[in-house]
Design a protein around this motif. Structure first.
Motif, PDB file in Angstrom:
ATOM      1  N   LYS A   1      13.052  71.192   3.485  1.00 25.91           N
ATOM      2  CA  LYS A   1      13.649  70.003   2.890  1.00 25.91           C
ATOM      3  C   LYS A   1      14.618  70.412   1.792  1.00 25.91           C
ATOM      4  CE  LYS A   1      10.029  66.686   4.041  1.00 25.91           C
ATOM      5  NZ  LYS A   1       9.153  65.598   3.540  1.00 25.91           N
ATOM      6  N   TYR A   2      15.598  69.524   1.555  1.00 25.70           N
ATOM      7  CA  TYR A   2      16.626  69.762   0.555  1.00 25.70           C
ATOM      8  C   TYR A   2      16.732  68.540  -0.346  1.00 25.70           C
ATOM      9  CZ  TYR A   2      18.065  73.477   3.765  1.00 25.70           C
ATOM     10  OH  TYR A   2      18.092  74.588   4.577  1.00 25.70           O
ATOM     11  N   VAL A   3      16.859  68.768  -1.652  1.00 27.78           N
ATOM     12  CA  VAL A   3      17.022  67.671  -2.597  1.00 27.78           C
ATOM     13  C   VAL A   3      18.070  68.053  -3.620  1.00 27.78           C
ATOM     14  CG1 VAL A   3      15.131  68.500  -4.055  1.00 27.78           C
ATOM     15  CG2 VAL A   3      15.836  66.098  -4.186  1.00 27.78           C
ATOM     16  N   LEU A   4      18.960  67.096  -3.949  1.00 27.92           N
ATOM     17  CA  LEU A   4      19.954  67.258  -5.010  1.00 27.92           C
ATOM     18  C   LEU A   4      19.476  66.504  -6.241  1.00 27.92           C
ATOM     19  CD1 LEU A   4      23.461  66.803  -3.314  1.00 27.92           C
ATOM     20  CD2 LEU A   4      22.534  68.887  -4.324  1.00 27.92           C
ATOM     21  N   ILE A   5      19.470  67.197  -7.393  1.00 31.56           N
ATOM     22  CA  ILE A   5      19.065  66.592  -8.657  1.00 31.56           C
ATOM     23  C   ILE A   5      20.257  66.633  -9.598  1.00 31.56           C
ATOM     24  CG2 ILE A   5      17.399  66.619 -10.544  1.00 31.56           C
ATOM     25  CD1 ILE A   5      15.576  68.324  -8.780  1.00 31.56           C
ATOM     26  N   ALA A   6      20.672  65.475 -10.091  1.00 28.23           N
ATOM     27  CA  ALA A   6      21.808  65.422 -11.016  1.00 28.23           C
ATOM     28  C   ALA A   6      21.471  66.214 -12.280  1.00 28.23           C
ATOM     29  CB  ALA A   6      22.143  63.981 -11.367  1.00 28.23           C
ATOM     30  N   ASP A   7      22.335  67.175 -12.633  1.00 28.10           N
ATOM     31  CA  ASP A   7      22.092  68.027 -13.801  1.00 28.10           C
ATOM     32  C   ASP A   7      22.850  67.455 -14.998  1.00 28.10           C
ATOM     33  OD1 ASP A   7      21.228  70.047 -15.409  1.00 28.10           O
ATOM     34  OD2 ASP A   7      22.336  71.656 -14.414  1.00 28.10           O
ATOM     35  N   ASP A   8      22.367  66.293 -15.471  1.00 27.47           N
ATOM     36  CA  ASP A   8      22.994  65.621 -16.606  1.00 27.47           C
ATOM     37  C   ASP A   8      21.907  65.022 -17.487  1.00 27.47           C
ATOM     38  OD1 ASP A   8      22.109  63.396 -15.210  1.00 27.47           O
ATOM     39  OD2 ASP A   8      24.101  62.761 -14.566  1.00 27.47           O
TER      40      ASP A   8
ATOM     41  N   TYR B   1      19.706  76.336  -6.483  1.00 33.58           N
ATOM     42  CA  TYR B   1      21.105  76.731  -6.645  1.00 33.58           C
ATOM     43  C   TYR B   1      21.827  75.708  -7.506  1.00 33.58           C
ATOM     44  CZ  TYR B   1      20.059  79.588  -2.541  1.00 33.58           C
ATOM     45  OH  TYR B   1      19.489  80.477  -1.675  1.00 33.58           O
ATOM     46  N   SER B   2      22.781  76.187  -8.299  1.00 29.57           N
ATOM     47  CA  SER B   2      23.721  75.298  -8.965  1.00 29.57           C
ATOM     48  C   SER B   2      24.700  74.793  -7.910  1.00 29.57           C
ATOM     49  CB  SER B   2      24.460  76.054 -10.074  1.00 29.57           C
ATOM     50  OG  SER B   2      25.433  75.238 -10.672  1.00 29.57           O
TER      51      SER B   2
ATOM     52  N   LEU C   1      21.588  70.388  -9.310  1.00 31.88           N
ATOM     53  CA  LEU C   1      20.737  71.470  -8.849  1.00 31.88           C
ATOM     54  C   LEU C   1      20.325  71.142  -7.425  1.00 31.88           C
ATOM     55  CD1 LEU C   1      18.347  72.314 -11.815  1.00 31.88           C
ATOM     56  CD2 LEU C   1      20.277  73.648 -10.989  1.00 31.88           C
ATOM     57  N   LEU C   2      20.474  72.097  -6.530  1.00 35.00           N
ATOM     58  CA  LEU C   2      20.058  71.929  -5.148  1.00 35.00           C
ATOM     59  C   LEU C   2      18.805  72.763  -4.933  1.00 35.00           C
ATOM     60  CD1 LEU C   2      22.254  71.865  -1.974  1.00 35.00           C
ATOM     61  CD2 LEU C   2      20.143  73.162  -2.001  1.00 35.00           C
ATOM     62  N   ALA C   3      17.740  72.111  -4.504  1.00 40.87           N
ATOM     63  CA  ALA C   3      16.479  72.805  -4.259  1.00 40.87           C
ATOM     64  C   ALA C   3      16.135  72.724  -2.774  1.00 40.87           C
ATOM     65  CB  ALA C   3      15.350  72.194  -5.088  1.00 40.87           C
ATOM     66  N   ARG C   4      15.769  73.862  -2.223  1.00 41.00           N
ATOM     67  CA  ARG C   4      15.258  73.918  -0.857  1.00 41.00           C
ATOM     68  C   ARG C   4      13.799  74.337  -0.933  1.00 41.00           C
ATOM     69  NH1 ARG C   4      16.879  77.990   4.185  1.00 41.00           N
ATOM     70  NH2 ARG C   4      14.913  77.752   5.272  1.00 41.00           N
ATOM     71  N   TYR C   5      12.941  73.688  -0.132  1.00 39.18           N
ATOM     72  CA  TYR C   5      11.520  74.018  -0.148  1.00 39.18           C
ATOM     73  C   TYR C   5      10.875  73.591   1.160  1.00 39.18           C
ATOM     74  CZ  TYR C   5      10.934  69.032  -1.184  1.00 39.18           C
ATOM     75  OH  TYR C   5      10.978  67.658  -1.123  1.00 39.18           O
TER      76      TYR C   5
ATOM     77  N   VAL D   1      11.068  82.785 -12.124  1.00 38.50           N
ATOM     78  CA  VAL D   1      12.242  82.020 -12.540  1.00 38.50           C
ATOM     79  C   VAL D   1      13.160  81.895 -11.326  1.00 38.50           C
ATOM     80  CG1 VAL D   1      14.254  81.936 -14.052  1.00 38.50           C
ATOM     81  CG2 VAL D   1      12.068  82.800 -14.935  1.00 38.50           C
ATOM     82  N   MET D   2      13.486  80.650 -10.957  1.00 32.69           N
ATOM     83  CA  MET D   2      14.246  80.390  -9.739  1.00 32.69           C
ATOM     84  C   MET D   2      15.730  80.135  -9.993  1.00 32.69           C
ATOM     85  SD  MET D   2      11.649  80.737  -7.911  1.00 32.69           S
ATOM     86  CE  MET D   2      12.517  80.570  -6.363  1.00 32.69           C
ATOM     87  N   GLY D   3      16.078  79.739 -11.212  1.00 32.26           N
ATOM     88  CA  GLY D   3      17.466  79.428 -11.524  1.00 32.26           C
ATOM     89  C   GLY D   3      17.547  78.800 -12.902  1.00 32.26           C
ATOM     90  N   PHE D   4      18.725  78.244 -13.231  1.00 31.97           N
ATOM     91  CA  PHE D   4      18.947  77.672 -14.552  1.00 31.97           C
ATOM     92  C   PHE D   4      19.708  76.355 -14.433  1.00 31.97           C
ATOM     93  CE2 PHE D   4      18.377  82.140 -15.389  1.00 31.97           C
ATOM     94  CZ  PHE D   4      17.696  82.187 -16.599  1.00 31.97           C
ATOM     95  N   ARG D   5      19.394  75.426 -15.347  1.00 27.43           N
ATOM     96  CA  ARG D   5      20.220  74.238 -15.526  1.00 27.43           C
ATOM     97  C   ARG D   5      21.505  74.639 -16.234  1.00 27.43           C
ATOM     98  NH1 ARG D   5      18.012  69.323 -18.505  1.00 27.43           N
ATOM     99  NH2 ARG D   5      19.987  68.585 -17.614  1.00 27.43           N
ATOM    100  N   LYS D   6      22.495  73.722 -16.257  1.00 27.29           N
ATOM    101  CA  LYS D   6      23.737  74.024 -16.963  1.00 27.29           C
ATOM    102  C   LYS D   6      23.517  74.068 -18.472  1.00 27.29           C
ATOM    103  CE  LYS D   6      25.553  69.282 -17.218  1.00 27.29           C
ATOM    104  NZ  LYS D   6      26.690  68.392 -16.844  1.00 27.29           N
ATOM    105  N   THR D   7      22.397  73.495 -18.955  1.00 26.76           N
ATOM    106  CA  THR D   7      22.036  73.579 -20.367  1.00 26.76           C
ATOM    107  C   THR D   7      21.457  74.937 -20.725  1.00 26.76           C
ATOM    108  OG1 THR D   7      19.828  72.703 -19.903  1.00 26.76           O
ATOM    109  CG2 THR D   7      21.554  71.104 -20.484  1.00 26.76           C
TER     110      THR D   7
END
Length: 335
Positions: A17-24, A326-327, A4-8, A277-283
C-alpha cells in the motif's frame, strides 16, 4: 506541495500500500491513499529502485496473464502517482546472484528531465572477485527518451573490490548515491572500509566519496543514508548507556566532500535490534519504524521530535519492517 510518501505491507492481508502525507502544518492528518496502477500490480516481489522528481520506479518479476508463469526477465515500471500514468521497461540479463549480481537504480536527469534506469552487473562474492579481477563491472543505462538500453564505456566504473549496499540508496540533485564497502588485500590480510559511490545522471560518470574515519571503519550494518531536505546524511547507529542513538552526519557541498555531525537521535529504552530511521520531514524531524517499542500502537511508523525527544505514532497499520519513506513532490512528468 511537499509530501511524505510511505510504502508498506498491510498487516492483515499483506498487499503493498501507498499513502501520501502532506508535509506541512497539518502533518500528519492530511493524507490520501494511492490506488496503484494495474501495471504496478503485475510486478511480483517488487521493490522500489528509485524515487525522483515525483516519479517512482519499481522493479520485479512479472507474468503474462493472471495465472501465467513468471517471465525469465525482470520488468521495471516508472509510475507517476499524481497523474496515474506508467511506463514499463523490460530489464534483460539480470544476474541470479550465484556469481554475478545486478544493481538497479532510477533517477531523473536534472538538466533534461529525462528518466534513466541504471544497471550495474558485478561479481557477487569476494572469492570470485579475487580470481576474476580482470573482469570489470558491466554498466548499462536505459533512457526514457530513446526507449533503449545502451552500454556505458569509459564511465570510470566501480572497482570489482567494491560491493554495493543497494538497499541504502538515495537520489539527490541529479546524483544516485549508494553506501558501499571496498575490500583490499594488504600484506596478505583483508582490509575493508566504507564509502559512498555516486553516479552523475548528466555526465554519466561514477565518483567516490570518502567517509570520516569513524564511519569508514564502522560496521556497514550500523550505517544508512537518507535525504534530509536537499542534503545527503549518513546515520550512524550506536548504543550509549543502554540507549539507542543515531548520530546524523550531513555531507557538506564542498570539494572534496566533507561531513559534519548535526545532532544525535536519542531513543531511550528502545529495542536496539528493532528501531530504524526511515527518512526525514522537511522540518528535519526523523520518521522512525518502532513497532516493538510501542506494540499498543496501530502501526509502527512514527515521528520523533529531537528537541522534546518525544515520539508520536502516524497511525499507519503496517507489517513490521515493511516500510519505505520518501520525500515526494507532485509532477507532470510522463504526461
Amino acid at each position: 506541495m511537499q509530501y511524505l510518501l510511505a510504502r508498506y505491507n498491510d498487516s492483515v492481508d499483506f498487499p503493498e500500500k501507498y499513502v501520501l502525507i502532506a508535509d506541512d502544518h497539518t502533518f500528519p492528518q492530511k493524507r490520501v491513499s494511492l490506488n496503484t496502477h494495474l501495471l504496478v500490480n503485475t510486478l511480483k516481489y517488487s521493490r522500489i529502485i528509485g524515487c525522483s522528481h515525483g516519479l517512482l520506479c519499481l522493479y520485479g518479476g512479472y507474468q503474462e496473464g493472471h495465472d501465467g508463469p513468471l517471465s525469465g526477465s525482470g520488468r521495471a515500471v516508472i509510475w507517476n502517482p499524481c497523474i496515474r500514468k506508467t511506463v514499463t521497461v523490460d530489464v534483460p540479463n539480470v544476474a541470479d546472484c550465484s556469481i554475478y549480481e545486478t544493481v538497479l537504480s532510477f533517477g531523473v536527469c536534472r538538466k533534461t528531465n529525462d528518466s534513466k534506469i541504471l544497471k550495474i552487473t558485478h561479481i557477487n562474492r569476494w572469492g570470485h572477485r579475487k580470481s576474476l579481477t580482470c573482469i570489470p563491472c558491466h554498466v548499462e543505462v536505459f533512457t526514457l527518451s530513446t526507449r533503449a538500453w545502451r552500454h556505458l564505456y569509459g564511465s570510470n566504473p566501480p572497482r570489482n573490490s567494491i560491493e554495493f549496499d543497494y538497499y541504502n540508496m538515495v537520489v539527490l540533485d541529479g546524483m544516485i548515491n549508494w553506501l558501499a564497502i571496498d575490500r583490499i588485500t594488504v600484506d596478505g590480510g583483508l582490509q575493508s572500509y566504507n564509502l559512498i559511490i555516486s553516479f552523475d545522471m548528466t555526465s554519466e560518470e561514477f565518483r567516490e566519496v570518502n567517509l570520516p574515519d569513524s564511519l569508514a571503519h564502522q560496521s556497514l550494518c550500523d550505517l544508512s543514508i537518507c535525504k534530509l531536505r536537499e542534503s545527503l546524511v549518513v546515520l550512524e547507529r550506536d548504543v550509549e548507556a543502554n540507549n539507542l542513538v543515531f548520530h546524523v552526519w550531513i555531507m557538506e557541498d564542498v570539494v572534496p566532500k566533507s561531513f559534519t555531525k548535526l545532532y544525535a537521535i536519542d531513543l531511550p529504552d528502545a529495542d536496539v535490534s528493532a528501531v530504524y530511521v526511515m527518512g526525514f520531514r522537511k522540518t528535519g524531524e526523523p520518521i522512525i519504524d518502532s513497532a516493538s517499542r510501542y506494540p499498543e500502537w496501530t502501526g509502527s511508523l512514527a515521528v520523533y521530535q529531537p528537541y522534546s525527544k518525544t515520539i508520536s505514532s502516524l497511525g499507519i497499520d503496517g507489517d513490521d519492517f515493511s516500510y519505505f519513506v520518501y520525500s515526494y513532490m507532485e509532477t507532470l512528468l510522463l504526461l
